[in-house]
Motif scaffolding. Structure first.
Motif, short mmCIF file in Angstrom:
data_model
loop_
_atom_site.label_atom_id
_atom_site.label_comp_id
_atom_site.label_asym_id
_atom_site.label_seq_id
_atom_site.Cartn_x
_atom_site.Cartn_y
_atom_site.Cartn_z
N MET A 158 43.19 -15.35 -179.17
CA MET A 158 44.17 -16.37 -179.44
C MET A 158 45.28 -15.91 -180.13
O MET A 158 45.19 -15.25 -181.06
CB MET A 158 43.26 -17.38 -180.23
CG MET A 158 42.27 -18.31 -179.45
SD MET A 158 41.90 -19.94 -180.49
CE MET A 158 39.99 -19.42 -180.71
N ASP A 159 46.39 -16.63 -179.63
CA ASP A 159 47.54 -16.30 -180.73
C ASP A 159 47.53 -17.23 -181.79
O ASP A 159 46.59 -17.96 -181.95
CB ASP A 159 48.91 -16.43 -179.77
CG ASP A 159 49.09 -17.59 -179.22
OD1 ASP A 159 48.66 -18.81 -179.86
OD2 ASP A 159 49.75 -17.89 -178.25
N ASP A 167 49.40 -19.70 -182.65
CA ASP A 167 49.68 -21.15 -182.67
C ASP A 167 48.24 -21.65 -181.75
O ASP A 167 47.74 -22.74 -182.29
CB ASP A 167 50.61 -21.69 -181.64
CG ASP A 167 51.97 -21.39 -182.19
OD1 ASP A 167 52.09 -21.43 -183.36
OD2 ASP A 167 52.95 -21.51 -181.52
N GLU A 168 47.53 -20.89 -181.18
CA GLU A 168 46.37 -21.43 -180.40
C GLU A 168 45.48 -21.43 -181.52
O GLU A 168 44.63 -22.37 -181.70
CB GLU A 168 45.87 -20.12 -179.54
CG GLU A 168 46.71 -20.42 -178.22
CD GLU A 168 46.31 -19.35 -177.25
OE1 GLU A 168 46.47 -19.56 -175.82
OE2 GLU A 168 45.79 -18.09 -177.58
N MET A 169 45.11 -20.59 -182.63
CA MET A 169 44.21 -20.56 -183.59
C MET A 169 44.61 -21.51 -184.61
O MET A 169 43.51 -22.28 -185.05
CB MET A 169 44.36 -19.10 -184.34
CG MET A 169 43.30 -19.03 -185.47
SD MET A 169 41.51 -19.00 -184.88
CE MET A 169 41.26 -17.50 -184.27
N ARG A 170 45.79 -21.77 -184.99
CA ARG A 170 46.39 -22.84 -185.76
C ARG A 170 45.70 -24.38 -185.05
O ARG A 170 45.10 -25.24 -185.79
CB ARG A 170 47.78 -22.93 -185.96
CG ARG A 170 48.08 -24.12 -186.87
CD ARG A 170 49.60 -23.89 -187.24
NE ARG A 170 50.19 -25.24 -187.91
CZ ARG A 170 51.26 -25.60 -187.59
NH1 ARG A 170 52.28 -24.90 -186.92
NH2 ARG A 170 51.52 -26.76 -188.42
N ALA A 171 45.78 -24.47 -183.78
CA ALA A 171 45.48 -25.74 -183.15
C ALA A 171 43.83 -25.79 -183.37
O ALA A 171 43.24 -27.00 -183.48
CB ALA A 171 45.76 -25.74 -181.53
N TRP A 172 43.18 -24.69 -182.98
CA TRP A 172 41.79 -24.81 -182.85
C TRP A 172 41.16 -24.99 -184.20
O TRP A 172 40.60 -25.88 -184.63
CB TRP A 172 41.10 -23.30 -182.50
CG TRP A 172 39.71 -23.33 -182.85
CD1 TRP A 172 39.13 -22.37 -183.55
CD2 TRP A 172 38.48 -24.02 -182.15
NE1 TRP A 172 37.80 -22.60 -183.40
CE2 TRP A 172 37.40 -23.52 -182.66
CE3 TRP A 172 38.56 -24.96 -181.07
CZ2 TRP A 172 36.06 -24.15 -182.35
CZ3 TRP A 172 37.64 -25.70 -181.02
CH2 TRP A 172 36.08 -25.07 -181.31
N ARG A 173 41.76 -24.23 -185.58
CA ARG A 173 41.38 -24.57 -186.98
C ARG A 173 41.63 -25.77 -187.19
O ARG A 173 41.01 -26.70 -188.10
CB ARG A 173 41.70 -23.44 -187.57
CG ARG A 173 40.95 -22.26 -187.37
CD ARG A 173 41.19 -21.15 -188.51
NE ARG A 173 40.33 -20.18 -188.06
CZ ARG A 173 40.70 -18.75 -188.51
NH1 ARG A 173 41.86 -18.64 -189.10
NH2 ARG A 173 39.67 -17.77 -188.43
N TYR A 223 41.55 -28.48 -185.43
CA TYR A 223 40.66 -29.44 -184.81
C TYR A 223 39.36 -29.36 -185.64
O TYR A 223 38.73 -30.42 -185.95
CB TYR A 223 40.42 -29.15 -183.16
CG TYR A 223 39.43 -29.81 -182.81
CD1 TYR A 223 38.93 -31.20 -182.82
CD2 TYR A 223 38.19 -28.86 -182.52
CE1 TYR A 223 37.97 -31.66 -182.11
CE2 TYR A 223 36.78 -29.67 -182.43
CZ TYR A 223 36.67 -30.92 -182.08
OH TYR A 223 35.72 -31.19 -181.73
#
Length: 147
Positions: A1-2, A4-10, A12
Protein backbone atom coordinates in the motif's frame (compact mmCIF):
# COMPACT_ATOMS: atom_id res chain seq x y z
CA UNK A 1 0.00 0.00 0.00
CA UNK A 2 1.15 3.52 -0.64
CA UNK A 3 1.04 6.14 2.11
CA UNK A 4 -2.48 7.41 1.24
CA UNK A 5 -3.89 3.88 1.07
CA UNK A 6 -2.32 3.03 4.45
CA UNK A 7 -3.66 6.25 5.94
CA UNK A 8 -7.16 5.41 4.67
CA UNK A 9 -6.95 1.84 6.02
CA UNK A 10 -5.63 2.83 9.43
CA UNK A 11 -8.10 5.70 9.67
CA UNK A 12 -10.92 3.23 9.06
CA UNK A 13 -9.58 0.72 11.62
CA UNK A 14 -9.09 3.26 14.39
CA UNK A 15 -12.17 5.35 13.60
CA UNK A 16 -14.56 2.39 13.41
CA UNK A 17 -13.16 0.89 16.63
CA UNK A 18 -13.54 4.20 18.49
CA UNK A 19 -17.07 4.72 17.15
CA UNK A 20 -18.16 1.21 18.12
CA UNK A 21 -16.55 1.61 21.56
CA UNK A 22 -18.32 4.94 22.18
CA UNK A 23 -21.75 3.73 21.03
CA UNK A 24 -21.36 0.54 23.07
CA UNK A 25 -20.31 2.47 26.19
CA UNK A 26 -23.23 4.89 25.92
CA UNK A 27 -25.75 2.03 25.66
CA UNK A 28 -24.15 0.11 28.54
CA UNK A 29 -23.96 3.12 30.84
CA UNK A 30 -27.49 4.35 30.17
CA UNK A 31 -29.40 1.09 29.52
CA UNK A 32 -27.24 -1.86 30.53
CA UNK A 33 -27.07 -3.41 27.05
CA UNK A 34 -24.30 -3.75 24.51
CA UNK A 35 -24.34 -2.39 20.99
CA UNK A 36 -24.51 -5.98 19.71
CA UNK A 37 -27.56 -6.65 21.92
CA UNK A 38 -29.19 -3.44 20.70
CA UNK A 39 -28.67 -4.52 17.07
CA UNK A 40 -30.40 -7.85 17.72
CA UNK A 41 -33.35 -6.18 19.44
CA UNK A 42 -33.60 -3.59 16.66
CA UNK A 43 -33.48 -6.19 13.88
CA UNK A 44 -36.21 -8.25 15.56
CA UNK A 45 -38.39 -5.16 16.07
CA UNK A 46 -38.33 -4.45 12.32
CA UNK A 47 -39.78 -7.86 11.41
CA UNK A 48 -43.40 -8.90 11.11
CA UNK A 49 -44.38 -10.49 14.42
CA UNK A 50 -41.07 -9.25 15.85
CA UNK A 51 -39.56 -12.64 15.03
CA UNK A 52 -36.83 -13.89 12.78
CA UNK A 53 -35.11 -17.17 12.01
CA UNK A 54 -31.84 -17.42 13.89
CA UNK A 55 -29.89 -18.08 10.67
CA UNK A 56 -31.28 -14.94 9.04
CA UNK A 57 -30.64 -12.91 12.19
CA UNK A 58 -26.99 -14.01 12.18
CA UNK A 59 -26.64 -13.01 8.53
CA UNK A 60 -28.33 -9.65 9.10
CA UNK A 61 -26.00 -8.70 11.96
CA UNK A 62 -22.94 -10.11 10.13
CA UNK A 63 -22.17 -12.62 12.83
CA UNK A 64 -21.74 -16.37 13.06
CA UNK A 65 -24.70 -18.57 13.96
CA UNK A 66 -22.83 -19.73 17.05
CA UNK A 67 -22.14 -16.21 18.30
CA UNK A 68 -25.75 -15.13 17.72
CA UNK A 69 -26.98 -18.26 19.48
CA UNK A 70 -24.91 -17.38 22.57
CA UNK A 71 -26.04 -13.77 22.41
CA UNK A 72 -29.71 -14.75 22.09
CA UNK A 73 -29.26 -17.13 25.05
CA UNK A 74 -28.07 -14.17 27.17
CA UNK A 75 -30.95 -12.02 25.96
CA UNK A 76 -33.33 -14.90 26.65
CA UNK A 77 -32.11 -15.25 30.24
CA UNK A 78 -32.76 -11.50 30.66
CA UNK A 79 -36.28 -12.12 29.23
CA UNK A 80 -35.68 -9.71 26.34
CA UNK A 81 -35.95 -12.40 23.66
CA UNK A 82 -37.41 -15.90 23.54
CA UNK A 83 -36.84 -18.77 21.14
CA UNK A 84 -39.65 -20.62 19.38
CA UNK A 85 -39.64 -23.62 17.09
CA UNK A 86 -40.65 -22.88 13.54
CA UNK A 87 -44.11 -24.42 13.09
CA UNK A 88 -43.63 -25.14 9.38
CA UNK A 89 -40.29 -26.93 9.83
CA UNK A 90 -39.31 -28.57 13.08
CA UNK A 91 -35.62 -27.73 12.72
CA UNK A 92 -35.90 -23.96 12.36
CA UNK A 93 -35.70 -21.71 15.41
CA UNK A 94 -37.11 -18.20 15.68
CA UNK A 95 -35.75 -15.47 17.93
CA UNK A 96 -38.74 -13.44 19.14
CA UNK A 97 -38.63 -10.02 20.75
CA UNK A 98 -40.53 -9.98 24.07
CA UNK A 99 -42.53 -7.06 25.41
CA UNK A 100 -39.69 -6.37 27.88
CA UNK A 101 -37.18 -6.43 25.03
CA UNK A 102 -39.30 -4.02 23.01
CA UNK A 103 -39.61 -1.64 25.98
CA UNK A 104 -35.84 -1.70 26.53
CA UNK A 105 -35.30 -1.05 22.84
CA UNK A 106 -37.71 1.90 22.93
CA UNK A 107 -35.89 3.34 25.92
CA UNK A 108 -32.43 2.80 24.40
CA UNK A 109 -33.20 3.96 20.85
CA UNK A 110 -32.91 7.71 21.54
CA UNK A 111 -29.51 7.17 23.19
CA UNK A 112 -28.26 5.11 20.26
CA UNK A 113 -29.63 7.42 17.58
CA UNK A 114 -28.24 10.48 19.37
CA UNK A 115 -24.81 8.83 19.50
CA UNK A 116 -24.86 7.79 15.83
CA UNK A 117 -25.83 11.34 14.83
CA UNK A 118 -23.42 13.10 17.17
CA UNK A 119 -20.40 10.91 16.50
CA UNK A 120 -20.87 10.23 12.77
CA UNK A 121 -23.88 11.28 10.69
CA UNK A 122 -24.00 14.99 11.59
CA UNK A 123 -20.23 15.29 11.02
CA UNK A 124 -20.49 14.19 7.39
CA UNK A 125 -21.49 16.18 4.34
CA UNK A 126 -24.26 14.82 2.13
CA UNK A 127 -21.60 13.66 -0.33
CA UNK A 128 -19.62 11.88 2.40
CA UNK A 129 -22.77 10.11 3.65
CA UNK A 130 -23.57 8.98 0.11
CA UNK A 131 -19.99 7.72 -0.39
CA UNK A 132 -20.07 5.88 2.97
CA UNK A 133 -23.34 4.21 2.03
CA UNK A 134 -22.08 3.06 -1.37
CA UNK A 135 -18.74 1.86 -0.02
CA UNK A 136 -20.18 -0.26 2.78
CA UNK A 137 -23.18 -1.58 0.87
CA UNK A 138 -20.78 -2.72 -1.85
CA UNK A 139 -18.43 -4.26 0.71
CA UNK A 140 -21.30 -6.14 2.40
CA UNK A 141 -22.44 -7.57 -0.94
CA UNK A 142 -18.92 -8.60 -1.99
CA UNK A 143 -17.96 -10.19 1.32
CA UNK A 144 -21.35 -11.70 2.18
CA UNK A 145 -22.37 -13.01 5.60
CA UNK A 146 -19.87 -14.81 7.85
CA UNK A 147 -19.64 -18.57 7.36
Amino acid sequence: MDADEMRAWRGYIVGSALLEYRLNRELQEEHGITLADYEILARLSEQEGMRMRMTQLAADVASSKSRVSHQVARLESAQLVRRELCPSDGRGIFAVLTDSGFELLRAAAPTHLRGVREHLIDRLTEEQRAALMVIFEDLAVRLGPPP
